[in-house]
Design a protein around this motif. Structure first.
Motif, PDB file in Angstrom:
ATOM      1  N   THR A 580       1.044  -1.728   0.163  1.00  0.00           N
ATOM      2  CA  THR A 580      -0.183   0.337  -0.089  1.00  0.00           C
ATOM      3  C   THR A 580       1.255   1.050  -0.611  1.00  0.00           C
ATOM      4  O   THR A 580       1.150   2.009   1.118  1.00  0.00           O
ATOM      5  N   ILE A 581       1.871   1.765  -1.228  1.00  0.00           N
ATOM      6  CA  ILE A 581       1.793   2.281  -0.404  1.00  0.00           C
ATOM      7  C   ILE A 581       1.149   3.625  -1.769  1.00  0.00           C
ATOM      8  O   ILE A 581       0.381   3.561  -3.222  1.00  0.00           O
ATOM      9  N   GLN A 582       1.552   5.022  -1.329  1.00  0.00           N
ATOM     10  CA  GLN A 582      -0.174   6.242  -1.478  1.00  0.00           C
ATOM     11  C   GLN A 582       0.260   6.726  -3.033  1.00  0.00           C
ATOM     12  O   GLN A 582      -0.248   7.034  -3.584  1.00  0.00           O
ATOM     13  N   VAL A 583       2.042   6.538  -3.027  1.00  0.00           N
ATOM     14  CA  VAL A 583       2.396   8.159  -4.184  1.00  0.00           C
ATOM     15  C   VAL A 583       2.975   6.260  -5.032  1.00  0.00           C
ATOM     16  O   VAL A 583       3.747   5.958  -4.781  1.00  0.00           O
ATOM     17  N   GLU A 584       2.372   6.694  -6.491  1.00  0.00           N
ATOM     18  CA  GLU A 584       3.178   5.648  -7.672  1.00  0.00           C
ATOM     19  C   GLU A 584       4.149   5.994  -7.627  1.00  0.00           C
ATOM     20  O   GLU A 584       5.250   4.972  -7.774  1.00  0.00           O
ATOM     21  N   GLU A 585       5.139   6.933  -7.883  1.00  0.00           N
ATOM     22  CA  GLU A 585       6.284   7.532  -8.136  1.00  0.00           C
ATOM     23  C   GLU A 585       7.220   6.965  -7.597  1.00  0.00           C
ATOM     24  O   GLU A 585       8.354   6.622  -8.067  1.00  0.00           O
ATOM     25  N   ALA A 586       6.658   6.850  -5.930  1.00  0.00           N
ATOM     26  CA  ALA A 586       7.875   6.429  -5.640  1.00  0.00           C
ATOM     27  C   ALA A 586       7.674   4.857  -4.953  1.00  0.00           C
ATOM     28  O   ALA A 586       8.244   4.902  -4.391  1.00  0.00           O
ATOM     29  N   SER A 587       7.041   4.358  -5.979  1.00  0.00           N
ATOM     30  CA  SER A 587       7.082   2.971  -5.762  1.00  0.00           C
ATOM     31  C   SER A 587       7.313   2.184  -6.808  1.00  0.00           C
ATOM     32  O   SER A 587       7.082   1.080  -6.755  1.00  0.00           O
ATOM     33  N   LYS A 588       8.368   3.115  -7.986  1.00  0.00           N
ATOM     34  CA  LYS A 588       8.514   2.249  -9.156  1.00  0.00           C
ATOM     35  C   LYS A 588      10.462   1.606  -9.296  1.00  0.00           C
ATOM     36  O   LYS A 588      10.657   2.461  -8.409  1.00  0.00           O
ATOM     37  N   CYS A 589      10.700   0.306  -9.336  1.00  0.00           N
ATOM     38  CA  CYS A 589      12.305  -0.359  -9.756  1.00  0.00           C
ATOM     39  C   CYS A 589      12.099  -0.712 -10.818  1.00  0.00           C
ATOM     40  O   CYS A 589      10.982  -1.171 -11.243  1.00  0.00           O
ATOM     41  N   MET A 590      13.187   0.056 -11.825  1.00  0.00           N
ATOM     42  CA  MET A 590      13.639  -0.874 -13.037  1.00  0.00           C
ATOM     43  C   MET A 590      14.445  -2.326 -13.263  1.00  0.00           C
ATOM     44  O   MET A 590      15.269  -1.560 -12.265  1.00  0.00           O
ATOM     45  N   CYS A 591      13.256  -2.806 -13.116  1.00  0.00           N
ATOM     46  CA  CYS A 591      14.378  -4.618 -13.183  1.00  0.00           C
ATOM     47  C   CYS A 591      14.221  -4.662 -14.487  1.00  0.00           C
ATOM     48  O   CYS A 591      13.362  -4.739 -15.830  1.00  0.00           O
ATOM     49  N   VAL A 592      15.418  -5.270 -14.267  1.00  0.00           N
ATOM     50  CA  VAL A 592      16.142  -5.555 -16.215  1.00  0.00           C
ATOM     51  C   VAL A 592      17.511  -7.072 -16.140  1.00  0.00           C
ATOM     52  O   VAL A 592      17.903  -7.042 -14.785  1.00  0.00           O
ATOM     53  N   ASN A 593      16.666  -7.808 -16.872  1.00  0.00           N
ATOM     54  CA  ASN A 593      17.431  -8.506 -17.316  1.00  0.00           C
ATOM     55  C   ASN A 593      18.101  -9.377 -18.622  1.00  0.00           C
ATOM     56  O   ASN A 593      16.937  -9.384 -19.809  1.00  0.00           O
ATOM     57  N   PRO A 594      18.771  -8.826 -19.217  1.00  0.00           N
ATOM     58  CA  PRO A 594      19.833  -8.108 -19.999  1.00  0.00           C
ATOM     59  C   PRO A 594      19.919  -9.768 -20.445  1.00  0.00           C
ATOM     60  O   PRO A 594      19.913  -9.572 -21.831  1.00  0.00           O
ATOM     61  N   GLY A 595      19.957 -10.762 -20.227  1.00  0.00           N
ATOM     62  CA  GLY A 595      20.079 -12.266 -20.748  1.00  0.00           C
ATOM     63  C   GLY A 595      21.727 -12.706 -20.740  1.00  0.00           C
ATOM     64  O   GLY A 595      22.263 -11.722 -20.094  1.00  0.00           O
ATOM     65  N   ARG A 596      22.162 -13.702 -21.170  1.00  0.00           N
ATOM     66  CA  ARG A 596      23.257 -13.854 -21.721  1.00  0.00           C
ATOM     67  C   ARG A 596      24.030 -13.347 -23.194  1.00  0.00           C
ATOM     68  O   ARG A 596      23.325 -13.288 -24.095  1.00  0.00           O
ATOM     69  N   LEU A 597      24.867 -12.706 -22.930  1.00  0.00           N
ATOM     70  CA  LEU A 597      26.184 -12.286 -24.126  1.00  0.00           C
ATOM     71  C   LEU A 597      25.848 -13.118 -25.368  1.00  0.00           C
ATOM     72  O   LEU A 597      25.927 -12.941 -26.279  1.00  0.00           O
ATOM     73  N   ALA A 598      26.366 -14.487 -24.841  1.00  0.00           N
ATOM     74  CA  ALA A 598      26.289 -15.601 -25.588  1.00  0.00           C
ATOM     75  C   ALA A 598      25.618 -16.961 -24.939  1.00  0.00           C
ATOM     76  O   ALA A 598      25.631 -16.914 -23.698  1.00  0.00           O
ATOM     77  N   LYS A 599      24.497 -17.942 -25.895  1.00  0.00           N
ATOM     78  CA  LYS A 599      24.700 -18.618 -25.341  1.00  0.00           C
ATOM     79  C   LYS A 599      24.705 -20.400 -27.099  1.00  0.00           C
ATOM     80  O   LYS A 599      24.250 -20.088 -28.099  1.00  0.00           O
ATOM     81  N   GLY A 600      25.491 -21.182 -26.338  1.00  0.00           N
ATOM     82  CA  GLY A 600      26.008 -21.868 -27.054  1.00  0.00           C
ATOM     83  C   GLY A 600      26.253 -21.371 -28.217  1.00  0.00           C
ATOM     84  O   GLY A 600      27.513 -20.931 -27.696  1.00  0.00           O
ATOM     85  N   ILE A 601      26.662 -21.903 -29.633  1.00  0.00           N
ATOM     86  CA  ILE A 601      27.790 -21.405 -30.336  1.00  0.00           C
ATOM     87  C   ILE A 601      27.531 -20.180 -31.513  1.00  0.00           C
ATOM     88  O   ILE A 601      27.491 -20.155 -32.083  1.00  0.00           O
TER      89      ILE A 601
END
Length: 625
Positions: A580-601
């Motif tokens: 229960t966060i009253q102000v929406e802008e104060a409750s956001k976080c940017m979560c990033v999964n860039p993946g793996r730079l190499a996958k298999g060959i």
């Protein structure tokens, strides 16, 4: 050409058993090793005599050994060519001064690079793909110019047609759209103009980077584990008590017909996977003696549980043996609210929003492995640095593994160099050349992984310890770590907590609930628990040492950007934090999964981000390489 190959075999008295399949392979050998049909048959005669094969029939089973002989012959020819000295001429001087040399159409373009030592020569010979053509790898040279390092083989990674393709874009108004090719790196802008363009160096502040390099690890005791879990429950108990939103927490093991509120940790009644019938709630030692009580989840419309999760729970325990849950609070009260009366909390929210901010940052984020599984040439890393050299971000975040212990060549133990040598030559020296080319404006952050073969196998994990001339631009942090760049707070861990939570989580989500997004829900667990690794017991692949820097796993406040590289699908999402966060802008976080730079060959993916004040205005693009 296959007709000529067949004719040459028949001319030498050989017949083909499985003609179509054998001619297909022989044609491939001629193309890959630049052989004429007569040369190929000559090599076959040598192989036939050395192996003392019976009969004059070419069998398909014998071609694998024949291929090995061709590779060995080709390797010896490469070594002889590389050992020859190069006499520099006026053309070489013109090439260095003008960065361009006109060649005949039949002559391949080649730029000077830093001298190749004995290790790199062995890399070219030993770790290239067996069947490959001539290709080019982008690589910074020691002269400070981006040169093209010519490899005598082209790997499957080097044969791809589209170098960079956007997989996903968030708040991106540029011409990079999902599923379309990113602009070619060779744009029309002059290199000199691009180099002299003013670029502001970003600030970098380290908030948490523990343990220290050289520390002793894996000396934890049962007492240390018990204390770490007890401290987590106690800390949550104090925060719930200070929030005054749910009343004073009591023990869930006490028999009561009235509705009570309790705080405890989710655990399983056996060593198997958690399910609705095996779920228990363990209280703190101080308030309930560490006793456990079974949970009844039938009255809960939705929930999401995993072992090690500390929650607040409301319900009844009529018999004292089973707690009937009616409400679950899986997000801890925010740290700024702790100890504040309810009347002052909205004022604190408004103060945070109205505060002026200059949080602007361009960053490129990539997670290992940084080389494909068929070689140790680190081609994806070279391509990433070439991309960053043109985009010119202020910050480059590289997350391990760098020397992957899961790489087939490393697992088999067939390499004849140390892991530190691979890391120094293929990673650090490339970064040094890259920084010399880019200048002092860019900064690089390196985060290790428990899969790094050249680093300590423990979690939390200390930072890399190395000496390099550009160390003022390269910052090595621990795993996990918290740091700020241009006042933008980053939280990062290379341990795949997303995948581990995904395999242990049980949930009941209504069809119309916004929390049905599984990736966002998994990332929210990390933020709500204020821990980089809230799962307990940990995955068998994680050497968790709870006696090593106990506070290293804590997330004291919600970061602006949370980096969670994982084997799961890459994503970039704005994740709400708290119940229960009253102000929406104060409750956001940017979560990033860039993946793996190499996958298999082949290539994997990385992330490019432009942070513009807050997560709502941040542009993120997941790019496949």
């Amino acid at each position: 050409m296959d007709v000529h190959i067949k004719a040459e075999f028949e001319k030498s008295g050989f017949s083909l058993h499985q003609e179509e399949e054998i001619l297909q392979k022989c044609l491939t050998y001629c193309i890959n090793f630049t052989l004429t049909p007569s040369d190929l048959v000559s090599y076959w005669e040598v192989y036939y005599l050395n192996r003392q094969l019976n009969g004059l029939t070419v069998e398909n089973d014998d071609l694998d050994g024949f291929l090995s002989q061709l590779q060995n012959e080709h390797k010896e020819s490469i070594i002889k060519e590389d050992s020859q000295l190069h006499v520099y001429s006026s053309n070489d001087v013109d090439m260095l001064l003008n960065t361009e040399v006109e060649h005949d159409n039949n002559v391949q373009e080649c730029f000077l690079s830093s001298p190749i030592n004995q290790y790199e020569t062995s890399q070219l010979d030993s770790y290239n793909s067996p069947a490959s053509n001539l290709g080019t790898i982008e690589r910074p040279s020691s002269t400070g110019k981006l040169s093209k390092f010519i490899s005598n083989h082209t790997t499957p990674f080097g044969q791809r047609s589209n170098k960079f393709v956007s997989l996903f874009s968030l708040n991106n108004d540029e011409d990079i759209e999902s599923g379309t090719k990113v602009k070619n790196l060779e744009d029309s802008e002059d290199d000199i103009i691009r180099r002299v363009r003013p670029s502001e160096r970003c600030s970098l502040q380290i908030h948490c980077s523990q343990p220290e390099p050289g520390c002793r690890f894996m000396y934890d005791r049962t007492e240390d584990k018990c204390n770490a879990l007890e401290n987590r429950i106690q800390r949550c108990h104090v925060q719930f008590s200070a929030s005054e939103q749910y009343g004073m927490p009591t023990s869930a093991t006490l028999a009561s017909e009235k509705s009570i509120f309790a705080v405890g940790m989710i655990c399983c009644d056996s060593e198997g996977r958690l399910n609705e019938k095996s779920i228990l709630l363990q209280g703190s030692i101080e308030h309930s003696g560490g006793e456990r009580v079974r949970l009844d989840l039938r009255k809960l419309p939705q929930f999401s549980f995993y072992p090690g999760q500390v929650i607040g729970i409301e319900g009844q325990n009529p018999s004292g043996h089973c707690f009937i849950a009616t409400k679950v609070v899986d997000s801890l009260p925010s740290a700024p609210y702790t100890g504040l009366p309810p009347a002052k909390r909205p004022a604190l929210d408004l103060e945070n929003i109205k505060a002026p901010t200059s949080k602007i940052l361009s960053v490129v984020i990539a997670a290992g492995p940084f080389t494909t599984t068929d070689n140790l040439l680190f081609e994806p890393l070279a391509e990433l640095l070439a991309y960053a050299s043109r985009k010119q971000p202020q910050l480059l975040v590289l997350i391990g593994p760098f020397v992957d212990s899961e790489h087939p060549e490393i697992k088999k133990g067939t390499i004849d160099v140390t892991f530190d040598d691979i890391y120094t030559v293929e990673v650090l020296r490339r970064l040094k050349d890259f920084l010399e080319y880019m200048g002092p404006a860019i900064r690089v952050v390196l985060v290790p992984s428990i899969r790094d073969a050249n680093h300590d196998f423990s979690f939390p994990q200390s930072a890399f310890d190395f000496n390099i001339d550009t160390s003022h631009q390269i910052t090595c942090l621990s795993n996990p770590c918290i740091f700020s760049a241009n006042e933008i707070m980053f939280g990062c861990t290379s341990t795949d907590i997303m995948k581990h939570l995904s395999s242990e989580e049980i949930s009941r989500i209504p069809s119309n609930s916004p929390s049905r997004d599984r990736m966002s829900r998994l990332a929210t667990h990390v933020l709500n628990q204020h821990s980089f690794y809230p799962l307990y017991p940990p995955s068998t692949a994680v050497p968790l040492d709870l006696s090593l820097a106990p506070k290293a796993l804590e997330i004291p406040s919600v970061p602006d950007i949370l980096l969670l590289p994982s084997d799961l699908a890459p994503f970039a999402k704005r994740v709400p934090v708290g119940e229960t966060i009253q102000v929406e802008e104060a409750s956001k976080c940017m979560c990033v999964n860039p993946g793996r730079l190499a996958k298999g060959i082949g290539g994997g993916s990385f992330a490019e981000m432009h942070f513009n004040g807050n997560p709502e205005k941040t542009n993120v693009c997941i790019i496949r390489i």
